[in-house]
Scaffold this motif. Structure first.
Motif, PDB file in Angstrom:
ATOM      1  N   GLY A   1      20.100   8.383 121.886  1.00 13.21           N
ATOM      2  CA  GLY A   1      19.939   8.091 123.298  1.00 13.21           C
ATOM      3  C   GLY A   1      20.321   6.626 123.474  1.00 13.21           C
ATOM      4  N   GLU A   2      20.106   6.057 124.646  1.00 13.64           N
ATOM      5  CA  GLU A   2      20.472   4.647 124.822  1.00 13.64           C
ATOM      6  C   GLU A   2      19.599   4.006 125.876  1.00 13.64           C
ATOM      7  N   ARG A   3      19.361   2.695 125.701  1.00 12.34           N
ATOM      8  CA  ARG A   3      18.612   1.902 126.684  1.00 12.34           C
ATOM      9  C   ARG A   3      19.538   1.167 127.617  1.00 12.34           C
ATOM     10  N   THR A   4      20.725   0.762 127.111  1.00 11.80           N
ATOM     11  CA  THR A   4      21.698   0.014 127.913  1.00 11.80           C
ATOM     12  C   THR A   4      23.061   0.652 127.722  1.00 11.80           C
ATOM     13  N   PRO A   5      23.484   1.540 128.634  1.00 13.54           N
ATOM     14  CA  PRO A   5      22.825   1.956 129.884  1.00 13.54           C
ATOM     15  C   PRO A   5      21.631   2.870 129.608  1.00 13.54           C
ATOM     16  N   ASN A   6      20.812   3.071 130.645  1.00 11.11           N
ATOM     17  CA  ASN A   6      19.570   3.831 130.482  1.00 11.11           C
ATOM     18  C   ASN A   6      19.869   5.332 130.446  1.00 11.11           C
ATOM     19  N   LEU A   7      20.123   5.819 129.238  1.00 10.93           N
ATOM     20  CA  LEU A   7      20.438   7.235 129.013  1.00 10.93           C
ATOM     21  C   LEU A   7      19.566   7.750 127.862  1.00 10.93           C
ATOM     22  N   PRO A   8      18.258   7.858 128.079  1.00 11.37           N
ATOM     23  CA  PRO A   8      17.345   8.120 126.955  1.00 11.37           C
ATOM     24  C   PRO A   8      17.561   9.462 126.271  1.00 11.37           C
ATOM     25  N   HIS A   9      18.132  10.434 126.977  1.00 10.17           N
ATOM     26  CA  HIS A   9      18.212  11.789 126.412  1.00 10.17           C
ATOM     27  C   HIS A   9      19.639  12.209 126.063  1.00 10.17           C
ATOM     28  N   THR A  10      20.563  11.254 126.069  1.00  7.29           N
ATOM     29  CA  THR A  10      21.952  11.606 125.784  1.00  7.29           C
ATOM     30  C   THR A  10      22.222  11.619 124.288  1.00  7.29           C
ATOM     31  N   ALA A  11      23.466  11.912 123.929  1.00  6.06           N
ATOM     32  CA  ALA A  11      23.914  11.873 122.534  1.00  6.06           C
ATOM     33  C   ALA A  11      25.229  11.100 122.491  1.00  6.06           C
ATOM     34  N   GLY A  12      25.733  10.853 121.296  1.00  7.27           N
ATOM     35  CA  GLY A  12      27.008  10.170 121.157  1.00  7.27           C
ATOM     36  C   GLY A  12      28.166  11.068 121.578  1.00  7.27           C
ATOM     37  N   THR A  13      29.301  10.421 121.856  1.00  5.99           N
ATOM     38  CA  THR A  13      30.499  11.148 122.265  1.00  5.99           C
ATOM     39  C   THR A  13      31.693  10.611 121.498  1.00  5.99           C
ATOM     40  N   LEU A  14      32.525  11.506 120.976  1.00  2.55           N
ATOM     41  CA  LEU A  14      33.800  11.119 120.360  1.00  2.55           C
ATOM     42  C   LEU A  14      34.906  11.692 121.229  1.00  2.55           C
ATOM     43  N   ALA A  15      35.694  10.805 121.821  1.00  7.08           N
ATOM     44  CA  ALA A  15      36.753  11.223 122.751  1.00  7.08           C
ATOM     45  C   ALA A  15      38.115  10.768 122.236  1.00  7.08           C
ATOM     46  N   GLY A  16      39.174  11.373 122.793  1.00  3.32           N
ATOM     47  CA  GLY A  16      40.524  10.959 122.455  1.00  3.32           C
ATOM     48  C   GLY A  16      41.093  11.609 121.207  1.00  3.32           C
ATOM     49  N   LEU A  17      40.537  12.750 120.813  1.00  2.00           N
ATOM     50  CA  LEU A  17      41.034  13.425 119.610  1.00  2.00           C
ATOM     51  C   LEU A  17      42.430  14.014 119.856  1.00  2.00           C
ATOM     52  N   ARG A  18      43.369  13.535 119.086  1.00  2.00           N
ATOM     53  CA  ARG A  18      44.714  14.112 119.049  1.00  2.00           C
ATOM     54  C   ARG A  18      45.081  14.292 117.585  1.00  2.00           C
ATOM     55  N   ARG A  19      46.112  15.056 117.343  1.00  2.00           N
ATOM     56  CA  ARG A  19      46.474  15.302 115.952  1.00  2.00           C
ATOM     57  C   ARG A  19      46.708  13.997 115.202  1.00  2.00           C
ATOM     58  N   GLU A  20      47.383  13.024 115.841  1.00  2.00           N
ATOM     59  CA  GLU A  20      47.717  11.779 115.141  1.00  2.00           C
ATOM     60  C   GLU A  20      46.512  10.844 114.978  1.00  2.00           C
ATOM     61  N   SER A  21      45.475  11.076 115.773  1.00  2.00           N
ATOM     62  CA  SER A  21      44.297  10.195 115.671  1.00  2.00           C
ATOM     63  C   SER A  21      43.256  10.729 114.691  1.00  2.00           C
ATOM     64  N   MET A  22      43.457  11.948 114.198  1.00  2.00           N
ATOM     65  CA  MET A  22      42.438  12.577 113.336  1.00  2.00           C
ATOM     66  C   MET A  22      42.609  12.157 111.883  1.00  2.00           C
ATOM     67  N   LYS A  23      42.375  10.838 111.675  1.00  2.00           N
ATOM     68  CA  LYS A  23      42.439  10.268 110.334  1.00  2.00           C
ATOM     69  C   LYS A  23      41.180   9.430 110.098  1.00  2.00           C
ATOM     70  N   PRO A  24      40.717   9.377 108.845  1.00  2.00           N
ATOM     71  CA  PRO A  24      39.471   8.641 108.566  1.00  2.00           C
ATOM     72  C   PRO A  24      39.497   7.193 109.036  1.00  2.00           C
ATOM     73  N   GLU A  25      40.624   6.504 108.866  1.00  2.00           N
ATOM     74  CA  GLU A  25      40.656   5.078 109.238  1.00  2.00           C
ATOM     75  C   GLU A  25      40.482   4.875 110.747  1.00  2.00           C
ATOM     76  N   HIS A  26      40.985   5.849 111.555  1.00  2.00           N
ATOM     77  CA  HIS A  26      40.842   5.701 113.010  1.00  2.00           C
ATOM     78  C   HIS A  26      39.395   5.945 113.441  1.00  2.00           C
ATOM     79  N   LEU A  27      38.713   6.902 112.789  1.00  2.00           N
ATOM     80  CA  LEU A  27      37.300   7.118 113.100  1.00  2.00           C
ATOM     81  C   LEU A  27      36.468   5.905 112.687  1.00  2.00           C
ATOM     82  N   ALA A  28      36.812   5.334 111.531  1.00  2.00           N
ATOM     83  CA  ALA A  28      36.100   4.132 111.079  1.00  2.00           C
ATOM     84  C   ALA A  28      36.276   3.001 112.093  1.00  2.00           C
TER      85      ALA A  28
END
Length: 479
Positions: free
Chosen positions: A326-353
């Motif tokens: 969740g998060e305090r700043t912004p105030n989103l206590p019940h949310t989860a993380g989000t991973l966006a922008g997945l494309r074939r060329e971005s799906m590499k360990p170094e880009h996630l890191a």
């Protein structure tokens, strides 16, 4: 040339530094762990005295003229009418008190009412919340509470031989949830709201005042909380901001006035010099890096950093909103993380890191912008925590924050700040220092990083992060 000592009683150990009064140079130091394993939520304050005595062994304090005390914040030491502890001190980020925090917010009429009253909204760790927990869960103990002290107040009182007068400082008082940095006054009604009855609170003395003198003639300064002592030890001034990289993160600035924030995102603390420390916290900082390292099967953060620098700014379009708890700043206590922008060329360990580092720093940059939006000057940013040494952090932080970044060499800044406070009180008592101007000690040795030509690239990465945040959580930063 005189010498003074500063002691820092942290959650796990006591560290003492002995410093030259004029320059702040550390002449000798002592260390001892608390005789308690782990980080329990309840601790006998005598444990702090035992480790203090051990850390001061071997004649460490010989020739010392004054002592300053820094200690963990948020610890409550409840005393009875005779000055004995009613129960062990309530310390740390006590998860037992989460329900009590929500109770208190409702009891006063919401987050805005608390922000206006004392400059902060009750959290589980705060003393005021622990008092509500005590009243609900240990009513007999709560009834016996006659005096409320924090850790540094109690240590100062013990060093002085338990006098009738009990003192604290603005910095420590500002974290209690029942003292307002804006008005400089206690709110005893909030103690009663939490505990069920009034209690004696320590006298708040000025930054350069002495709490007293021991029978042996040793001057004891006001003392303060660890955060305020570390800021003082670093030599922070107007325009300086501290970004702390722990499992969670915090952004703290020096400001000339208390900031009341109706959203509750800013906690309005006082510092150890007479100014203010508005703080904005995030629930997710290094925990996002550790989670990513585990996901990628990497053994440590150094390996994650090595992988991240093989990518490029923007991580090939990958954006991680690191709201794992969740998060305090912004105030989103019940949310989860989000991973966006997945494309074939971005799906590499170094880009996630890379996206993990950029997500963490962009989350902290959002917190920094909350302060900037309230008129806080940001001239340079002190980056603290072990993760500040990582190349992937140092490569991105200046351009993402849009300011000069200073990475101080590791040192006992809270203990040094406590010693500087002792030198100030000593100088004022001797008539050699102005009560409004602390001693000018050497600044922290540090590495300085400039945004330089990377500034435009960093701001483009911020825009990419902001676009994903706004699309996923529209209006998250609106009041």
């Amino acid at each position: 040339m005189g010498i003074v000592a500063g002691l820092d009683s942290s959650p796990e150990f006591t560290r003492i530094v002995v410093c030259d009064t004029d320059t702040g140079a550390v002449l000798r130091q002592g260390y001892a762990p608390h005789p308690v394993e782990g980080r329990p939520s309840d601790i006998d304050p005598q444990a702090w005295l035992l480790s203090l005595g051990e850390a001061a062994g071997g004649g460490l304090l010989e020739g010392v003229q004054a002592i300053g005390v820094s200690a963990q914040q948020n610890a409550v030491v409840p005393l009875d009418a005779q000055g004995n502890t009613v129960r062990p001190a309530l310390v740390g980020g006590d998860k037992r008190a989460q329900v009590a925090a929500a109770d208190l917010v409702d009891a006063l009429g919401g987050r805005e009412a608390w922000a206006q009253a004392v400059g902060c909204v009750p959290q589980a760790a705060q003393p005021v919340t622990k008092l509500r927990w005590l009243a609900k869960n240990e009513p007999e103990n709560a009834q016996r509470v006659a005096v409320l002290l924090q850790a540094h107040d109690w240590l100062v009182w013990q060093l002085l031989g338990r006098p009738l007068r009990r003192t604290t400082d603005r910095g420590g008082a500002s974290g209690t949830g029942y003292w307002s940095a804006a008005t400089g006054a206690y709110r005893p009604d909030l103690v009663e709201l939490a505990l069920g009855h009034q209690a004696v609170l320590p006298e708040v003395i000025g930054p350069s005042e002495a709490a007293g003198t021991t029978p042996e003639g040793l001057l004891i300064s006001a003392g303060t909380g660890e955060t305020m002592a570390a800021a003082f030890g670093l030599g922070l001034g107007l325009g300086d901001v501290v970004v702390s990289l722990g499992a969670s993160g915090s952004v703290m600035a020096v400001h000339p006035e208390a900031l009341a924030d109706q959203t509750g995102m800013i906690t309005s603390l006082a510092d150890a010099t007479g100014m203010y420390l508005p703080v904005v916290t995030t629930l997710n900082a290094v925990r996002a890096l550790r989670g990513t390292a585990e996901l990628l099967g990497l053994p440590d953060l150094e390996s994650l950093s090595e992988l991240a620098v093989k990518s490029t700014p923007g991580a090939h379009g990958l954006v991680l909103l690191p709201y794992l708890e969740g998060e305090r700043t912004p105030n989103l206590p019940h949310t989860a993380g989000t991973l966006a922008g997945l494309r074939r060329e971005s799906m590499k360990p170094e880009h996630l890191a890379r996206a993990a580092f950029e997500g963490m720093l962009c989350g902290l940059a959002d917190a920094l912008d909350v302060l900037r939006g309230r008129g806080v000057e940001v001239r340079r940013i002190f980056l603290l925590g072990a993760a500040a040494e990582l190349p992937a952090v140092q490569a991105s932080a200046p351009s993402l924050f849009g300011a000069q970044v200073v990475v101080p060499q590791p040192a006992d800044y809270a203990a040094i700040g406590a010693a500087r406070q002792a030198a100030w009180a000593l100088g004022v008592s001797q008539g050699t220092l102005d009560p409004r101007t602390p001693p000018a000690w050497q600044g922290a040795a540090a590495q300085v990083l400039e945004p330089g030509e990377e500034l435009a690239v960093g701001q483009a990465v911020r825009q990419q992060f902001t676009a994903v945040r706004e699309q996923t959580h529209p209006g998250a930063f609106l009041p």
